[in-house]
Write an enzyme that holds these catalytic residues in place. Structure first.
Site, PDB file in Angstrom:
ATOM      1  CB  ALA A   1      -0.904  -0.004   1.215  1.00 38.76           C
TER       2      ALA A   1
ATOM      3  CG  LEU B   1       2.341   1.697   5.139  1.00 36.22           C
ATOM      4  CD1 LEU B   1       2.950   2.733   6.077  1.00 36.22           C
ATOM      5  CD2 LEU B   1       1.308   2.369   4.220  1.00 36.22           C
ATOM      6  CB  CYS B   2       4.680   0.179  -1.053  1.00 35.23           C
ATOM      7  SG  CYS B   2       5.960   0.168  -2.300  1.00 35.23           S
ATOM      8  CG  PHE B   3       7.423   4.213   0.390  1.00 32.62           C
ATOM      9  CD1 PHE B   3       6.345   4.086  -0.473  1.00 32.62           C
ATOM     10  CD2 PHE B   3       8.537   4.912  -0.053  1.00 32.62           C
ATOM     11  CE1 PHE B   3       6.371   4.639  -1.737  1.00 32.62           C
ATOM     12  CE2 PHE B   3       8.579   5.480  -1.328  1.00 32.62           C
ATOM     13  CZ  PHE B   3       7.497   5.341  -2.166  1.00 32.62           C
TER      14      PHE B   3
ATOM     15  CE  LYS C   1       9.852   0.962  -1.795  1.00 30.02           C
ATOM     16  NZ  LYS C   1       9.198  -0.369  -1.665  1.00 30.02           N
TER      17      LYS C   1
END
Lengths: 245, 131
Positions: free
Chosen positions: A76, A137-139, A153
């Site tokens: 996400a 979360l993607c990050f 990131k």
């Protein structure tokens, strides 16, 4: 090779995703790549295609944000203080064949861009494998191609690979969002202000060099706009799509 | 299964077609070339048993390294079985794409599309051209 460049203003999340999918479909027929830069008119959480909708409640800071489900993979993303790009390329371009090759082209060009702007960023390389579930979360996830500053990131990308074309889109985190306060952006990490416009302009030059492409400013065709309206209504603005997994 | 005995779609799915109960059934999967290009696989969505497939149309989805791809049906027919273990054992696709990595068995209802599939030499030629 000539590439259409679409520089959009901010749009709602469902429209942004619908335009990217419309471009994926049209690129398979037109065989003309399109690079698009855009922002988000309201803070929007986008879920990776396979993520469970219910998992968004595990991240309370973004619980009141709009939510869309992307067609692409990954985790996400809280789209707020960021620059977003999408690149649609025909699969006839051999650089589209390997998944990581296209990530690498964009991310290495971004690292050179940031260096020119006085910011040191690196490619993640080989991340430590997490045995548990991937973070929501993607990050907070790491893959070998991510762009990192001081361990954080700041850029990640994802793809939807269709018949005849590949859509790659990604986010460059410019500053910390109140809806994802655990994620610092470039401004927070490098203590320097880089505007979205300045980054876009400088990155475009690096991409032009890296991809040997000539960018020509253009717009969506009428057919692409019509298709995006339909795609938005049927998928990205529909609860059935957003909550389907 | 012996890769030289399989048929291949241009979209990188393989099919092993055999006679069964007076008709033809295809066991289908994803080619080793495509699996290698996709690299680390994280999700696979199987088709549903009983669903209809059309040759060349999506019948499953797969995610690898943040890239989602459609999996296309190489034949037209009805899904009569799926490899239910596969989504939890995605390494089978890498280790053994032509046996343990099978995705579904499809009872073929229209054999006309089989002529569009490639034999191994033709498919390998296509892969070489794609790089």
């Amino acid at each position: 090779m000539a590439v259409r460049l679409i520089e959009n203003a901010s749009h709602r999340g469902s429209w942004n995703m619908a335009v990217d999918d419309s471009l994926l479909e049209s690129t398979a027929d037109s065989l003309t790549p399109t690079l698009r830069f855009y922002e988000w008119s309201a803070p929007t959480l986008s879920l990776g295609y396979f993520q469970k909708y219910a998992d968004r409640w595990s991240h309370p800071e973004s619980s009141d944000a709009a939510c869309v489900r992307r067609g692409s993979g990954g985790g996400a993303i809280m789209h707020d203080q960021e620059l977003t790009y999408s690149y649609c390329v025909p699969t006839a371009d051999p650089r589209s064949t390997a998944v990581t090759g296209l990530f690498d082209l964009f991310h290495q060009a971004l690292i050179r861009t940031l260096k020119n702007l006085g910011v040191t960023a690196t490619i993640c390389g080989n991340p430590h494998k997490n045995d548990g579930d991937a973070p929501f979360l993607c990050f907070e996830r790491r893959s070998s191609v991510d762009v990192i500053i001081d361990g954080y990131k700041v850029c990640g990308s994802a793809q939807r690979r269709g018949r005849g074309a590949v859509l790659q889109h990604g986010s460059i985190l410019l500053a910390r969002s109140q809806k994802a306060p655990q994620l610092p952006g470039i401004t927070d990490l490098a203590s320097t202000q880089i505007s979205s416009n300045a980054l876009q302009k400088a990155w475009l030059q690096e991409l032009s060099d890296a991809l040997s492409l000539n960018f020509k400013v253009g717009q969506l065709t009428e057919a692409e706009s019509t298709s995006a309206v339909k795609i938005e209504r049927e998928r990205f603005a529909a609860a059935e799509w957003t909550e389907k997994k | 299964m012996d890769p030289s005995q399989l048929l291949y779609a241009k979209t990188h799915e393989w099919a092993f077609v055999e006679d069964q109960d007076g008709g033809k059934v295809a066991t289908v999967g994803i080619s080793a070339f495509a699996i290698e290009a996709l690299t680390d696989l994280v999700y696979l969505e199987l088709p549903k048993v009983g669903s209809q497939t059309t040759a060349g149309q999506p019948f499953g989805e797969i995610e690898s390294v943040k890239a989602v791809s459609d999996v296309y049906a190489p034949v037209t027919g009805e899904v009569i079985a799926v490899n239910e273990e596969l989504p939890n054992k995605l390494e089978s696709l890498n280790d053994d794409p032509y046996a343990g990595g099978w995705i579904a068995k499809i009872k073929i209802t229209d054999e006309s599309g089989l002529a569009n599939l490639l034999d191994q030499p033709a498919y390998e030629k296509q892969c070489q051209e794609e790089g």
